[in-house]
Write a protein that holds these residues in place. Structure first.
Motif, PDB file in Angstrom:
ATOM      1  N   ILE A  15       0.873  -1.173   0.000  1.00  0.00           N
ATOM      2  CA  ILE A  15       0.000   0.000   0.000  1.00  0.00           C
ATOM      3  C   ILE A  15       0.911   1.224   0.000  1.00  0.00           C
ATOM      4  O   ILE A  15       1.654   1.462   0.947  1.00  0.00           O
ATOM      5  CB  ILE A  15      -0.947   0.004   1.206  1.00  0.00           C
ATOM      6  N   LEU A  16       0.857   1.987  -1.097  1.00  0.00           N
ATOM      7  CA  LEU A  16       1.750   3.136  -1.289  1.00  0.00           C
ATOM      8  C   LEU A  16       1.156   4.436  -0.757  1.00  0.00           C
ATOM      9  O   LEU A  16       1.862   5.287  -0.235  1.00  0.00           O
ATOM     10  CB  LEU A  16       2.088   3.288  -2.770  1.00  0.00           C
ATOM     11  N   ALA A  17      -0.142   4.613  -0.947  1.00  0.00           N
ATOM     12  CA  ALA A  17      -0.850   5.811  -0.476  1.00  0.00           C
ATOM     13  C   ALA A  17      -2.276   5.406  -0.170  1.00  0.00           C
ATOM     14  O   ALA A  17      -2.803   4.464  -0.763  1.00  0.00           O
ATOM     15  CB  ALA A  17      -0.816   6.909  -1.535  1.00  0.00           C
ATOM     16  N   GLN A  18      -2.904   6.138   0.747  1.00  0.00           N
ATOM     17  CA  GLN A  18      -4.218   5.693   1.210  1.00  0.00           C
ATOM     18  C   GLN A  18      -5.042   6.875   1.697  1.00  0.00           C
ATOM     19  O   GLN A  18      -4.544   7.734   2.411  1.00  0.00           O
ATOM     20  CB  GLN A  18      -4.001   4.705   2.366  1.00  0.00           C
ATOM     21  N   THR A  27     -14.308   1.477   7.892  1.00  0.00           N
ATOM     22  CA  THR A  27     -13.367   2.435   7.336  1.00  0.00           C
ATOM     23  C   THR A  27     -13.351   2.204   5.837  1.00  0.00           C
ATOM     24  O   THR A  27     -13.071   1.095   5.376  1.00  0.00           O
ATOM     25  CB  THR A  27     -11.949   2.250   7.915  1.00  0.00           C
ATOM     26  N   TYR A  28     -13.708   3.246   5.077  1.00  0.00           N
ATOM     27  CA  TYR A  28     -13.702   3.186   3.621  1.00  0.00           C
ATOM     28  C   TYR A  28     -12.359   3.739   3.150  1.00  0.00           C
ATOM     29  O   TYR A  28     -11.843   4.686   3.729  1.00  0.00           O
ATOM     30  CB  TYR A  28     -14.836   4.026   3.041  1.00  0.00           C
ATOM     31  N   SER A  29     -11.826   3.178   2.087  1.00  0.00           N
ATOM     32  CA  SER A  29     -10.496   3.588   1.662  1.00  0.00           C
ATOM     33  C   SER A  29     -10.335   3.516   0.150  1.00  0.00           C
ATOM     34  O   SER A  29     -10.892   2.636  -0.504  1.00  0.00           O
ATOM     35  CB  SER A  29      -9.457   2.680   2.330  1.00  0.00           C
ATOM     36  N   ILE A  30      -9.588   4.486  -0.386  1.00  0.00           N
ATOM     37  CA  ILE A  30      -9.083   4.405  -1.756  1.00  0.00           C
ATOM     38  C   ILE A  30      -7.574   4.340  -1.592  1.00  0.00           C
ATOM     39  O   ILE A  30      -6.972   5.165  -0.901  1.00  0.00           O
ATOM     40  CB  ILE A  30      -9.464   5.623  -2.612  1.00  0.00           C
ATOM     41  N   GLU A  31      -6.964   3.339  -2.224  1.00  0.00           N
ATOM     42  CA  GLU A  31      -5.538   3.108  -2.033  1.00  0.00           C
ATOM     43  C   GLU A  31      -4.811   2.998  -3.366  1.00  0.00           C
ATOM     44  O   GLU A  31      -5.351   2.460  -4.328  1.00  0.00           O
ATOM     45  CB  GLU A  31      -5.320   1.809  -1.259  1.00  0.00           C
ATOM     46  N   LYS A  32      -3.600   3.521  -3.381  1.00  0.00           N
ATOM     47  CA  LYS A  32      -2.696   3.234  -4.495  1.00  0.00           C
ATOM     48  C   LYS A  32      -1.854   2.065  -4.007  1.00  0.00           C
ATOM     49  O   LYS A  32      -1.195   2.155  -2.964  1.00  0.00           O
ATOM     50  CB  LYS A  32      -1.797   4.408  -4.835  1.00  0.00           C
ATOM     51  N   VAL A  33      -1.920   0.942  -4.738  1.00  0.00           N
ATOM     52  CA  VAL A  33      -1.182  -0.255  -4.341  1.00  0.00           C
ATOM     53  C   VAL A  33      -0.260  -0.693  -5.468  1.00  0.00           C
ATOM     54  O   VAL A  33      -0.559  -0.487  -6.646  1.00  0.00           O
ATOM     55  CB  VAL A  33      -2.126  -1.426  -3.959  1.00  0.00           C
ATOM     56  N   TYR A  34       0.854  -1.265  -5.080  1.00  0.00           N
ATOM     57  CA  TYR A  34       1.743  -1.901  -6.041  1.00  0.00           C
ATOM     58  C   TYR A  34       1.461  -3.396  -5.954  1.00  0.00           C
ATOM     59  O   TYR A  34       1.688  -4.017  -4.914  1.00  0.00           O
ATOM     60  CB  TYR A  34       3.208  -1.622  -5.721  1.00  0.00           C
ATOM     61  N   VAL A  35       0.903  -3.960  -7.042  1.00  0.00           N
ATOM     62  CA  VAL A  35       0.566  -5.383  -7.073  1.00  0.00           C
ATOM     63  C   VAL A  35       1.822  -6.132  -7.504  1.00  0.00           C
ATOM     64  O   VAL A  35       2.315  -5.958  -8.624  1.00  0.00           O
ATOM     65  CB  VAL A  35      -0.617  -5.653  -8.033  1.00  0.00           C
ATOM     66  N   LYS A  36       2.324  -6.953  -6.608  1.00  0.00           N
ATOM     67  CA  LYS A  36       3.616  -7.611  -6.823  1.00  0.00           C
ATOM     68  C   LYS A  36       3.616  -8.543  -8.029  1.00  0.00           C
ATOM     69  O   LYS A  36       4.542  -8.506  -8.837  1.00  0.00           O
ATOM     70  CB  LYS A  36       4.010  -8.379  -5.559  1.00  0.00           C
ATOM     71  N   LYS A  38       1.707  -8.577 -10.701  1.00  0.00           N
ATOM     72  CA  LYS A  38       1.541  -7.858 -11.969  1.00  0.00           C
ATOM     73  C   LYS A  38       2.630  -6.806 -12.194  1.00  0.00           C
ATOM     74  O   LYS A  38       2.737  -6.247 -13.287  1.00  0.00           O
ATOM     75  CB  LYS A  38       0.169  -7.179 -12.008  1.00  0.00           C
ATOM     76  N   LYS A  39       3.375  -6.501 -11.145  1.00  0.00           N
ATOM     77  CA  LYS A  39       4.454  -5.507 -11.204  1.00  0.00           C
ATOM     78  C   LYS A  39       3.968  -4.153 -11.722  1.00  0.00           C
ATOM     79  O   LYS A  39       4.554  -3.550 -12.624  1.00  0.00           O
ATOM     80  CB  LYS A  39       5.628  -6.016 -12.042  1.00  0.00           C
ATOM     81  N   ARG A  40       2.858  -3.684 -11.127  1.00  0.00           N
ATOM     82  CA  ARG A  40       2.324  -2.381 -11.536  1.00  0.00           C
ATOM     83  C   ARG A  40       1.504  -1.764 -10.398  1.00  0.00           C
ATOM     84  O   ARG A  40       1.020  -2.456  -9.505  1.00  0.00           O
ATOM     85  CB  ARG A  40       1.470  -2.502 -12.788  1.00  0.00           C
ATOM     86  N   ASP A  41       1.345  -0.445 -10.472  1.00  0.00           N
ATOM     87  CA  ASP A  41       0.499   0.280  -9.522  1.00  0.00           C
ATOM     88  C   ASP A  41      -0.951   0.168  -9.965  1.00  0.00           C
ATOM     89  O   ASP A  41      -1.248   0.204 -11.160  1.00  0.00           O
ATOM     90  CB  ASP A  41       0.893   1.751  -9.466  1.00  0.00           C
ATOM     91  N   GLU A  42      -1.837   0.054  -8.987  1.00  0.00           N
ATOM     92  CA  GLU A  42      -3.281   0.030  -9.245  1.00  0.00           C
ATOM     93  C   GLU A  42      -3.983   0.840  -8.162  1.00  0.00           C
ATOM     94  O   GLU A  42      -3.420   1.094  -7.098  1.00  0.00           O
ATOM     95  CB  GLU A  42      -3.816  -1.401  -9.245  1.00  0.00           C
ATOM     96  N   ILE A  43      -5.213   1.241  -8.464  1.00  0.00           N
ATOM     97  CA  ILE A  43      -6.054   1.935  -7.493  1.00  0.00           C
ATOM     98  C   ILE A  43      -7.061   0.922  -6.962  1.00  0.00           C
ATOM     99  O   ILE A  43      -7.702   0.210  -7.732  1.00  0.00           O
ATOM    100  CB  ILE A  43      -6.799   3.130  -8.125  1.00  0.00           C
ATOM    101  N   ARG A  44      -7.186   0.857  -5.645  1.00  0.00           N
ATOM    102  CA  ARG A  44      -8.089  -0.110  -5.012  1.00  0.00           C
ATOM    103  C   ARG A  44      -9.087   0.621  -4.120  1.00  0.00           C
ATOM    104  O   ARG A  44      -8.709   1.461  -3.312  1.00  0.00           O
ATOM    105  CB  ARG A  44      -7.268  -1.110  -4.186  1.00  0.00           C
ATOM    106  N   PHE A  45     -10.357   0.321  -4.294  1.00  0.00           N
ATOM    107  CA  PHE A  45     -11.408   0.808  -3.411  1.00  0.00           C
ATOM    108  C   PHE A  45     -11.676  -0.322  -2.426  1.00  0.00           C
ATOM    109  O   PHE A  45     -11.930  -1.457  -2.844  1.00  0.00           O
ATOM    110  CB  PHE A  45     -12.694   1.104  -4.200  1.00  0.00           C
ATOM    111  N   CYS A  46     -11.605  -0.032  -1.125  1.00  0.00           N
ATOM    112  CA  CYS A  46     -11.763  -1.135  -0.184  1.00  0.00           C
ATOM    113  C   CYS A  46     -12.434  -0.727   1.107  1.00  0.00           C
ATOM    114  O   CYS A  46     -12.687   0.440   1.370  1.00  0.00           O
ATOM    115  CB  CYS A  46     -10.432  -1.816   0.076  1.00  0.00           C
ATOM    116  N   LEU A  47     -12.692  -1.750   1.898  1.00  0.00           N
ATOM    117  CA  LEU A  47     -13.452  -1.633   3.127  1.00  0.00           C
ATOM    118  C   LEU A  47     -12.702  -2.343   4.241  1.00  0.00           C
ATOM    119  O   LEU A  47     -12.177  -3.445   4.039  1.00  0.00           O
ATOM    120  CB  LEU A  47     -14.811  -2.299   2.903  1.00  0.00           C
ATOM    121  N   TYR A  48     -12.644  -1.712   5.408  1.00  0.00           N
ATOM    122  CA  TYR A  48     -12.030  -2.309   6.593  1.00  0.00           C
ATOM    123  C   TYR A  48     -13.032  -2.251   7.740  1.00  0.00           C
ATOM    124  O   TYR A  48     -13.886  -1.366   7.793  1.00  0.00           O
ATOM    125  CB  TYR A  48     -10.776  -1.537   7.011  1.00  0.00           C
TER     126      TYR A  48
END
Length: 116
Positions: A15-18, A27-36, A38-48
């Motif tokens: 998780i790079l930014a959140q 807790t609702y979240s939008i995250e910039k993640v690096y998917v190992k 796929k070797k790329r950054d993605e945006i993830r909408f998630c719930l905690y």
């Protein structure tokens, strides 16, 4: 590849930014993640959710929020650098086009009302 700072490292991603908005239960979240894999950054909408076993446990299900909560989440995501400048520029362009189209429709409907 240069090592980047991250908030959390999991087997799946970093998780790079959140951005986070809490309603007392979830807790609702939008995250910039690096998917190992796929070797790329993605945006993830998630719930905690806090559980008996873990604070803010990731809940793998859809994120359902009100428009107001989504706006607050997007604002926080922008402040936390979840989105790239290129993405924000593209979003600004899309919103500008929508505004232009709506103003044209408004002008056309006003003109047709005046003709009556």
């Amino acid at each position: 590849m240069q090592e980047r700072e991250y908030i959390k490292d999991t087997k799946y991603c970093q998780i790079l930014a959140q951005s986070r908005v809490t309603d007392g239960v979830y807790t609702y979240s939008i995250e910039k993640v690096y998917v190992k894999k796929k070797k790329r950054d993605e945006i993830r909408f998630c719930l905690y959710k806090d559980t008996l076993n873990q604070i803010e446990k990731y809940i793998p299900r859809s994120l359902d929020v009100t428009e107001l909560e989504l706006l607050e989440l997007f604002k926080e995501a922008i402040n936390q650098d979840v989105f790239s400048m290129e993405m924000l520029g593209s979003l600004k362009g899309i919103l500008s086009q929508k505004k232009v189209k709506e103003s044209k429709v408004s002008i056309l409907s006003t003109e047709s009302e005046e003709k009556k």
